[in-house]
Design a protein around this motif. Sequence first.
Motif, PDB file in Angstrom:
ATOM      1  N   PHE A   1       1.615  12.734   8.961  1.00 50.74           N
ATOM      2  CA  PHE A   1       2.959  12.325   8.554  1.00 50.74           C
ATOM      3  C   PHE A   1       2.941  11.713   7.153  1.00 50.74           C
ATOM      4  CE2 PHE A   1       6.033   8.821   8.169  1.00 50.74           C
ATOM      5  CZ  PHE A   1       7.201   9.558   8.179  1.00 50.74           C
ATOM      6  N   TYR A   2       2.059  10.736   6.927  1.00 52.98           N
ATOM      7  CA  TYR A   2       2.042  10.047   5.640  1.00 52.98           C
ATOM      8  C   TYR A   2       1.521  10.918   4.501  1.00 52.98           C
ATOM      9  CZ  TYR A   2       3.670   5.596   7.314  1.00 52.98           C
ATOM     10  OH  TYR A   2       4.452   4.603   7.826  1.00 52.98           O
ATOM     11  N   LEU A   3       0.617  11.827   4.790  1.00 52.41           N
ATOM     12  CA  LEU A   3       0.043  12.652   3.725  1.00 52.41           C
ATOM     13  C   LEU A   3       0.855  13.916   3.443  1.00 52.41           C
ATOM     14  CD1 LEU A   3      -3.738  12.340   4.635  1.00 52.41           C
ATOM     15  CD2 LEU A   3      -2.505  11.168   2.791  1.00 52.41           C
ATOM     16  N   GLU A   4       1.603  14.418   4.446  1.00 55.47           N
ATOM     17  CA  GLU A   4       2.255  15.716   4.264  1.00 55.47           C
ATOM     18  C   GLU A   4       3.746  15.755   4.589  1.00 55.47           C
ATOM     19  OE1 GLU A   4       0.019  18.732   6.327  1.00 55.47           O
ATOM     20  OE2 GLU A   4      -1.874  17.795   5.760  1.00 55.47           O
TER      21      GLU A   4
ATOM     22  N   GLU B   1       9.818   9.592  -1.138  1.00 55.49           N
ATOM     23  CA  GLU B   1       8.924   9.789  -2.271  1.00 55.49           C
ATOM     24  C   GLU B   1       8.872   8.480  -3.061  1.00 55.49           C
ATOM     25  OE1 GLU B   1      10.374  13.379  -4.197  1.00 55.49           O
ATOM     26  OE2 GLU B   1      10.990  14.110  -2.242  1.00 55.49           O
ATOM     27  N   ASP B   2       8.714   8.582  -4.352  1.00 56.61           N
ATOM     28  CA  ASP B   2       8.619   7.391  -5.192  1.00 56.61           C
ATOM     29  C   ASP B   2       9.659   6.354  -4.784  1.00 56.61           C
ATOM     30  OD1 ASP B   2       6.597   8.534  -6.752  1.00 56.61           O
ATOM     31  OD2 ASP B   2       8.071   9.538  -8.023  1.00 56.61           O
ATOM     32  N   GLY B   3       9.209   5.128  -4.653  1.00 56.49           N
ATOM     33  CA  GLY B   3      10.147   4.070  -4.315  1.00 56.49           C
ATOM     34  C   GLY B   3       9.433   2.784  -4.004  1.00 56.49           C
ATOM     35  N   SER B   4      10.228   1.801  -3.607  1.00 58.74           N
ATOM     36  CA  SER B   4       9.641   0.508  -3.273  1.00 58.74           C
ATOM     37  C   SER B   4      10.394  -0.130  -2.113  1.00 58.74           C
ATOM     38  CB  SER B   4       9.654  -0.418  -4.487  1.00 58.74           C
ATOM     39  OG  SER B   4      10.981  -0.677  -4.884  1.00 58.74           O
ATOM     40  N   HIS B   5       9.638  -0.910  -1.360  1.00 62.44           N
ATOM     41  CA  HIS B   5      10.172  -1.665  -0.240  1.00 62.44           C
ATOM     42  C   HIS B   5      10.292  -3.127  -0.640  1.00 62.44           C
ATOM     43  CE1 HIS B   5       8.399   1.852   1.736  1.00 62.44           C
ATOM     44  NE2 HIS B   5       9.238   1.627   2.719  1.00 62.44           N
TER      45      HIS B   5
ATOM     46  N   TYR C   1       0.830  -1.216   0.000  1.00 60.57           N
ATOM     47  CA  TYR C   1       0.000   0.000   0.000  1.00 60.57           C
ATOM     48  C   TYR C   1       0.860   1.259   0.000  1.00 60.57           C
ATOM     49  CZ  TYR C   1      -3.896  -3.074   1.451  1.00 60.57           C
ATOM     50  OH  TYR C   1      -4.847  -4.060   1.532  1.00 60.57           O
ATOM     51  N   ILE C   2       1.926   1.257   0.795  1.00 57.48           N
ATOM     52  CA  ILE C   2       2.822   2.418   0.832  1.00 57.48           C
ATOM     53  C   ILE C   2       3.419   2.654  -0.550  1.00 57.48           C
ATOM     54  CG2 ILE C   2       5.108   3.177   1.660  1.00 57.48           C
ATOM     55  CD1 ILE C   2       2.882   3.793   3.624  1.00 57.48           C
ATOM     56  N   ASP C   3       3.927   1.600  -1.166  1.00 65.86           N
ATOM     57  CA  ASP C   3       4.555   1.746  -2.483  1.00 65.86           C
ATOM     58  C   ASP C   3       3.561   2.205  -3.539  1.00 65.86           C
ATOM     59  OD1 ASP C   3       6.899   0.950  -1.267  1.00 65.86           O
ATOM     60  OD2 ASP C   3       6.866  -1.080  -2.105  1.00 65.86           O
ATOM     61  N   ALA C   4       2.296   1.826  -3.391  1.00 66.95           N
ATOM     62  CA  ALA C   4       1.253   2.229  -4.335  1.00 66.95           C
ATOM     63  C   ALA C   4       0.624   3.574  -3.963  1.00 66.95           C
ATOM     64  CB  ALA C   4       0.160   1.164  -4.388  1.00 66.95           C
TER      65      ALA C   4
END
Length: 118
Positions: A51-54, A59-63, A15-18
Amino acid sequence: MSNADPDAVRDYYDYIDAEDHESVFSLFADNVTYERPGQSDLSGMDEFREFYLEDRPLEDGSHEAHNLVVDGDTVAVRGEFSGVQDGEEVTFGFADFHRFDDEGQITERWTYTDRDEV
């Protein structure tokens, strides 16, 4: 019986990556706490959302989760993030711990990385 859910933790990284923030938030309890060395702790869903929204510097990336270990109510993760932090390409290792409450939501989260700030 343990409420720790390694599938929910895997979903968290997906979800974070998307950038699917609402799905991220659905995994966490309203009274969530999030501790990050060298930075202020987050307490409660309002601070967590902000924190997550602002404020999140990644930034762009993957875990990539290399290992997940369940112990009681906690899922520990060792992995690697590759992406952009403050406009700079980065790759770093991390260890995260997610503690679940009796309802199966993540109530506490800790992050450790080999970078100064994340």
